[in-house]
Design an enzyme around this catalytic site. Structure first.
Site, mmCIF file in Angstrom:
data_model
loop_
_atom_site.group_PDB
_atom_site.id
_atom_site.type_symbol
_atom_site.label_atom_id
_atom_site.label_comp_id
_atom_site.label_asym_id
_atom_site.label_seq_id
_atom_site.Cartn_x
_atom_site.Cartn_y
_atom_site.Cartn_z
ATOM 1 N N TYR A 145 -0.047 -2.258 -1.204
ATOM 2 C CA TYR A 145 1.049 -1.786 -0.376
ATOM 3 C C TYR A 145 0.894 -0.285 -0.188
ATOM 4 C CZ TYR A 145 5.865 -0.694 1.082
ATOM 5 O OH TYR A 145 6.969 -0.243 1.766
ATOM 6 N N ASP A 239 -4.660 5.869 -2.547
ATOM 7 C CA ASP A 239 -3.199 5.926 -2.528
ATOM 8 C C ASP A 239 -2.686 5.939 -3.968
ATOM 9 O OD1 ASP A 239 -0.499 5.583 -2.345
ATOM 10 O OD2 ASP A 239 -0.574 3.854 -0.984
ATOM 11 N N LYS A 267 6.461 9.356 -5.450
ATOM 12 C CA LYS A 267 7.116 8.925 -6.689
ATOM 13 C C LYS A 267 7.182 10.014 -7.774
ATOM 14 C CE LYS A 267 6.870 4.164 -5.409
ATOM 15 N NZ LYS A 267 5.909 3.242 -4.874
HETATM 16 C C1 LIG Z 1 5.811 3.097 -3.310
HETATM 17 C C2 LIG Z 1 4.483 3.145 -2.684
HETATM 18 C C3 LIG Z 1 4.316 3.604 -1.369
HETATM 19 C C4 LIG Z 1 5.478 3.943 -0.475
HETATM 20 O O1 LIG Z 1 6.209 5.007 -0.931
HETATM 21 P P1 LIG Z 1 7.718 5.202 -0.368
HETATM 22 O O2 LIG Z 1 8.162 6.475 -0.991
HETATM 23 O O3 LIG Z 1 8.469 4.001 -0.821
HETATM 24 O O4 LIG Z 1 7.632 5.263 1.106
HETATM 25 C C5 LIG Z 1 3.032 3.742 -0.880
HETATM 26 N N1 LIG Z 1 1.971 3.415 -1.637
HETATM 27 C C6 LIG Z 1 2.096 2.960 -2.905
HETATM 28 C C7 LIG Z 1 0.866 2.641 -3.683
HETATM 29 C C8 LIG Z 1 3.352 2.788 -3.457
HETATM 30 O O5 LIG Z 1 3.467 2.300 -4.687
#
Ligand SMILES: *Cc1c(COP(=O)(O)O)cnc(C)c1O
Length: 429
Positions: A145, A239, A267
């Site tokens: 994701y 990511d 995060k």
């Molecule tokens: C949470 C997450 C996102 C999205 O971040 P948001 O702040 O919710 O938009 C993208 N990539 C990874 C790997 C994530 O865990």
């Protein structure tokens, strides 16, 4: 039995003007057949719902709250900033400090741009990869994701898999026609795409997947991926929105022995405030406006309060250096889950990486998305409700990672052990 009456009441009330009474679908309890808790407050390792129930929090806002809730240093930094001003639409020294903190621990990251969410970071990274390579296509892995941007919202994990959505309504075919899907831990699936297409700008990957449950890349897979993308002139976008600062002070890419071309963060670096970021070597970042002609902007980007929270969080993390403790505690949890599952004839497999861990209700080793999907989600559902009843709050989905915070004490570990043992017993076959 715990009472969830007030949560229930607020949930019903919220339905009038809030879609499903939540502002993010992962918060709904749809897949575990119930209604979400409404939270009143949280401190340290604990979170409290509006009915006054206490839980050990292993959701941690889906990652950011690595120091636990209400860390004194973070409160102090945020409060101080609030009195100095909320937002200026101009640069502040704190943005420099946070950029230095982050760039100093990611190899090859010369410059960084702060945005407001992980989604913004990955969306910008696509644009940047395309601007740099002059190519269009991207490869992503099923089950990973990368936020809810159109072109990454295919075969995605997190809420998409929890609700078994193949893709999202409203995403035009054109937006996903340049997205190629590969299989996690399967290097051949990447090679096939690379040999068929000469228009690939980037490969996006979660260095350790956390949005289909925790899935760890094999050493050969991740190193080979770095090698073949480099050889093909394709950027590797790592990511680290979830993994950044979770398993070491820096990125998972460092533990895995790879170096990203572009890194996405979010995060933890905002310590619970809305922050995302993307960074890369100067050659790439200099394409971003105002230096270059790749446009990307944000009214609240680098928000002073969020920067203050980020600096305080990272500074505290660096001082506490909790990563060995995370490993030890996660190892203990793994053992507790495996032992209690075996005692009750339940087949599980546990994946973990640093402070990320979760059990899969499956006897199979889980190395990719299709393995993850073979889990017995009805067993997970019973397990989830029993944990909740026993004062343990985990994400309401088989396909989300659990997180540890630095505030988990030995007493908390005992509560976790008792709760897990009871929950496993309650779903005994
Ligand atoms: C949470 C997450 C996102 C999205 O971040 P948001 O702040 O919710 O938009 C993208 N990539 C990874 C790997 C994530 O865990």
């Amino acid at each position: 039995m715990k009472s969830y009456n007030k949560s229930q009441e607020l949930y019903s009330k919220g339905l009038t003007h809030m879609v499903g009474s939540v502002n993010s679908p992962v918060r709904a309890f749809k897949s575990v057949g119930g209604n979400p808790l409404f939270i009143k407050n949280a401190k340290g390792s604990k979170i409290y719902d509006v009915d006054g129930n206490e839980y050990i929090d292993l959701v941690l806002s889906y990652g950011p709250m690595i120091l636990g809730h209400g860390n004194d240093k973070v409160i102090e930094a945020v409060t101080k900033q609030v009195y100095q001003g909320f937002s200026f639409g101009a640069s502040t020294e704190n943005e420099i400090i946070l950029s230095e903190l982050i760039c100093s621990v990611f190899n090859g990251m010369d410059k960084i741009r702060f945005v407001n969410s992980g989604t913004e970071a990955t969306m910008s990274a696509i644009r940047l990869a395309r601007a740099f390579t002059g190519k269009n296509k991207i490869i992503k892995f099923s089950g990973c994701y990368h936020g809810h941007g159109d072109s990454l919202l295919v075969a995605a994990g997190s809420g998409m898999v929890t609700y078994s959505l193949p893709g999202s309504a409203g995403v035009p075919e054109n937006a996903v026609k340049d997205t190629l899907i590969a299989e996690y831990n399967n290097i051949e699936s990447v090679k096939t795409h690379l040999s068929k297409h000469d228009d690939i700008a980037a490969v996006f990957i979660e260095p350790v997947a956390g949005n289909m449950g925790v899935v760890i890349p094999s050493d050969t897979f991740i190193k080979e991926l770095r090698k073949i993308t480099h050889e093909a002139g394709v950027l590797l976008v790592v990511d680290e929105v979830m993994t950044g600062f979770r398993s070491k002070f820096g990125g998972a890419q460092d533990i895995l022995g790879i170096q990203a071309d572009i890194t996405c963060l979010g995060k933890v670096i905002g310590g619970g405030f809305p922050v995302g970021a993307y960074g890369a070597r100067s050659e790439i970042m200099n394409l971003v406006s105002p230096l270059g002609n790749m446009y990307q902007a944000g009214t609240l980007s680098g928000n002073p309060v969020a920067m203050a929270a980020g600096i305080a969080t990272l500074t505290e993390l660096c001082e506490q250096n909790p990563y060995q403790k995370f490993n030890t505690q996660a190892e203990q949890l793994e053992k507790i889950m495996l032992d209690s599952a075996r005692e009750n004839n339940i087949e599980i497999t546990v994946n973990r990486f640093g402070s990320m861990i979760n059990p899969f209700f499956s006897k199979k080793t889980v190395t990719n998305f299709s393995d993850a999907q073979e889990c017995d989600t009805s067993q997970f559902t019973s397990f989830f409700w029993s944990l909740l009843e026993n004062g343990i709050y985990i994400p309401p989905s088989q396909f989300e990672a659990w997180f540890l915070s630095t505030t988990i004490s030995d007493d908390d570990m005992n509560i976790l052990e008792n709760g897990i043992r009871k929950a496993m017993k309650s779903i005994r076959k």
